[in-house]
Design a protein around this motif. Sequence first.
Motif, mmCIF file in Angstrom:
data_model
loop_
_atom_site.group_PDB
_atom_site.id
_atom_site.type_symbol
_atom_site.label_atom_id
_atom_site.label_comp_id
_atom_site.label_asym_id
_atom_site.label_seq_id
_atom_site.Cartn_x
_atom_site.Cartn_y
_atom_site.Cartn_z
ATOM 1 N N GLU A 43 0.829 -1.185 0.000
ATOM 2 C CA GLU A 43 0.000 0.000 0.000
ATOM 3 C C GLU A 43 0.874 1.250 0.000
ATOM 4 O OE1 GLU A 43 -3.932 -1.750 2.341
ATOM 5 O OE2 GLU A 43 -2.740 -0.150 3.244
ATOM 6 N N ARG A 44 0.269 2.312 -0.458
ATOM 7 C CA ARG A 44 0.956 3.600 -0.417
ATOM 8 C C ARG A 44 1.210 3.995 1.024
ATOM 9 N NH1 ARG A 44 -2.712 7.881 -2.902
ATOM 10 N NH2 ARG A 44 -3.738 7.620 -0.886
ATOM 11 N N GLU A 45 2.374 4.598 1.279
ATOM 12 C CA GLU A 45 2.688 5.015 2.641
ATOM 13 C C GLU A 45 3.292 6.408 2.648
ATOM 14 O OE1 GLU A 45 5.627 2.483 4.435
ATOM 15 O OE2 GLU A 45 7.146 2.922 2.934
ATOM 16 N N PHE A 46 3.094 7.068 3.765
ATOM 17 C CA PHE A 46 3.630 8.408 3.975
ATOM 18 C C PHE A 46 5.139 8.343 4.135
ATOM 19 C CE2 PHE A 46 4.121 12.595 5.547
ATOM 20 C CZ PHE A 46 4.948 12.539 6.656
ATOM 21 N N VAL A 47 5.819 9.351 3.584
ATOM 22 C CA VAL A 47 7.269 9.446 3.717
ATOM 23 C C VAL A 47 7.661 10.714 4.484
ATOM 24 C CG1 VAL A 47 9.459 9.627 2.489
ATOM 25 C CG2 VAL A 47 7.640 8.156 1.576
ATOM 26 N N ALA A 48 7.231 11.863 3.991
ATOM 27 C CA ALA A 48 7.645 13.120 4.603
ATOM 28 C C ALA A 48 6.660 14.217 4.224
ATOM 29 C CB ALA A 48 9.049 13.508 4.158
ATOM 30 N N ALA A 49 6.592 15.251 5.069
ATOM 31 C CA ALA A 49 5.721 16.389 4.797
ATOM 32 C C ALA A 49 6.372 17.650 5.315
ATOM 33 C CB ALA A 49 4.351 16.198 5.444
ATOM 34 N N ILE A 50 5.978 18.770 4.714
ATOM 35 C CA ILE A 50 6.502 20.064 5.137
ATOM 36 C C ILE A 50 5.370 21.082 5.113
ATOM 37 C CG2 ILE A 50 7.247 20.658 2.779
ATOM 38 C CD1 ILE A 50 9.626 22.155 4.082
ATOM 39 N N ARG A 53 3.552 27.200 6.871
ATOM 40 C CA ARG A 53 2.798 27.931 7.883
ATOM 41 C C ARG A 53 3.178 27.482 9.285
ATOM 42 N NH1 ARG A 53 -3.445 28.880 5.884
ATOM 43 N NH2 ARG A 53 -2.956 30.388 4.257
ATOM 44 N N ALA A 54 3.380 26.188 9.448
ATOM 45 C CA ALA A 54 3.731 25.639 10.762
ATOM 46 C C ALA A 54 5.233 25.615 10.990
ATOM 47 C CB ALA A 54 3.171 24.231 10.910
ATOM 48 N N SER A 55 5.987 25.950 9.932
ATOM 49 C CA SER A 55 7.457 25.840 10.005
ATOM 50 C C SER A 55 7.841 24.481 10.567
ATOM 51 C CB SER A 55 8.040 26.958 10.878
ATOM 52 O OG SER A 55 7.758 28.209 10.315
ATOM 53 N N SER A 56 7.310 23.466 9.940
ATOM 54 C CA SER A 56 7.446 22.124 10.502
ATOM 55 C C SER A 56 7.657 21.089 9.408
ATOM 56 C CB SER A 56 6.178 21.788 11.285
ATOM 57 O OG SER A 56 6.154 20.433 11.679
ATOM 58 N N THR A 57 8.348 20.040 9.763
ATOM 59 C CA THR A 57 8.482 18.876 8.892
ATOM 60 C C THR A 57 8.132 17.618 9.682
ATOM 61 O OG1 THR A 57 10.840 18.627 9.425
ATOM 62 C CG2 THR A 57 10.285 19.914 7.460
ATOM 63 N N ARG A 58 7.694 16.609 8.957
ATOM 64 C CA ARG A 58 7.367 15.318 9.571
ATOM 65 C C ARG A 58 7.938 14.220 8.707
ATOM 66 N NH1 ARG A 58 0.883 16.393 10.713
ATOM 67 N NH2 ARG A 58 1.152 17.799 12.484
ATOM 68 N N PHE A 59 8.311 13.132 9.342
ATOM 69 C CA PHE A 59 8.903 12.006 8.617
ATOM 70 C C PHE A 59 8.354 10.690 9.140
ATOM 71 C CE2 PHE A 59 12.038 14.334 6.259
ATOM 72 C CZ PHE A 59 12.281 15.447 7.046
ATOM 73 N N ALA A 60 8.257 9.735 8.244
ATOM 74 C CA ALA A 60 7.950 8.377 8.662
ATOM 75 C C ALA A 60 9.135 7.846 9.462
ATOM 76 C CB ALA A 60 7.702 7.497 7.445
ATOM 77 N N ASP A 61 8.859 7.003 10.419
ATOM 78 C CA ASP A 61 9.936 6.449 11.250
ATOM 79 C C ASP A 61 10.987 5.737 10.410
ATOM 80 O OD1 ASP A 61 7.813 5.494 14.068
ATOM 81 O OD2 ASP A 61 8.765 7.402 13.548
ATOM 82 N N SER A 62 10.549 5.133 9.324
ATOM 83 C CA SER A 62 11.458 4.341 8.495
ATOM 84 C C SER A 62 12.499 5.182 7.764
ATOM 85 C CB SER A 62 10.660 3.526 7.480
ATOM 86 O OG SER A 62 9.886 4.382 6.663
ATOM 87 N N VAL A 63 12.260 6.501 7.672
ATOM 88 C CA VAL A 63 13.196 7.351 6.933
ATOM 89 C C VAL A 63 13.838 8.427 7.798
ATOM 90 C CG1 VAL A 63 11.863 6.950 4.834
ATOM 91 C CG2 VAL A 63 11.527 9.075 6.115
ATOM 92 N N LYS A 64 13.439 8.524 9.049
ATOM 93 C CA LYS A 64 14.006 9.540 9.935
ATOM 94 C C LYS A 64 15.514 9.398 10.026
ATOM 95 C CE LYS A 64 10.128 10.561 13.005
ATOM 96 N NZ LYS A 64 9.539 10.345 14.350
ATOM 97 N N GLY A 65 16.184 10.533 9.923
ATOM 98 C CA GLY A 65 17.638 10.519 10.001
ATOM 99 C C GLY A 65 18.323 10.260 8.673
ATOM 100 N N ARG A 66 17.551 9.827 7.681
ATOM 101 C CA ARG A 66 18.128 9.548 6.358
ATOM 102 C C ARG A 66 17.577 10.490 5.285
ATOM 103 N NH1 ARG A 66 17.092 4.870 3.874
ATOM 104 N NH2 ARG A 66 15.059 4.533 4.890
ATOM 105 N N PHE A 67 16.319 10.864 5.418
ATOM 106 C CA PHE A 67 15.674 11.720 4.416
ATOM 107 C C PHE A 67 15.440 13.103 5.013
ATOM 108 C CE2 PHE A 67 13.210 8.264 1.825
ATOM 109 C CZ PHE A 67 14.375 7.541 1.701
ATOM 110 N N THR A 68 15.528 14.115 4.173
ATOM 111 C CA THR A 68 15.129 15.460 4.559
ATOM 112 C C THR A 68 14.198 16.025 3.491
ATOM 113 O OG1 THR A 68 17.084 16.431 3.518
ATOM 114 C CG2 THR A 68 17.240 15.943 5.874
#
Length: 121
Positions: A43-50, A53-68
């Motif tokens: 299935e499709r899965e979330f990777v990252a978001a920015i 307005r919130a000055s925020s980023t979010r990452f899936a646990d599987s890519v944290k520390g590797r993806f920006t």
Amino acid sequence: VQLQASGGGLVQAGGSLRLSCAASGLTFSNYAMAWFRQAPGKEREFVAAISWRASSTRFADSVKGRFTISGDNAKNAVYLQMNSLKPEDTAVYYCAAGRTYSTYGRDMEYWGKGTLVTVSS
């Protein structure tokens, strides 16, 4: 509205790729941007978001520390820098836009065509 993803390709494990997503037809700063991926048979899965307005980023646990994830409002573009790639990162990567800053695909209003990333072992 158009979202055009590019930058996919074949890379060896441990390597890096940078995906780009060019947006047109929307007021870029009003939208949160995200990357999702879909591997073969999964299935499709979330990777990252920015969110600007919130000055925020979010990452899936599987890519944290590797993806920006980053963006350029002047160019209406968002980027996904992928480092230390693993074979399990192999997937079609999609960029998406939504006025809700979310990690859920159902909250995205616009989707681009995907770009294939293949990581060889």
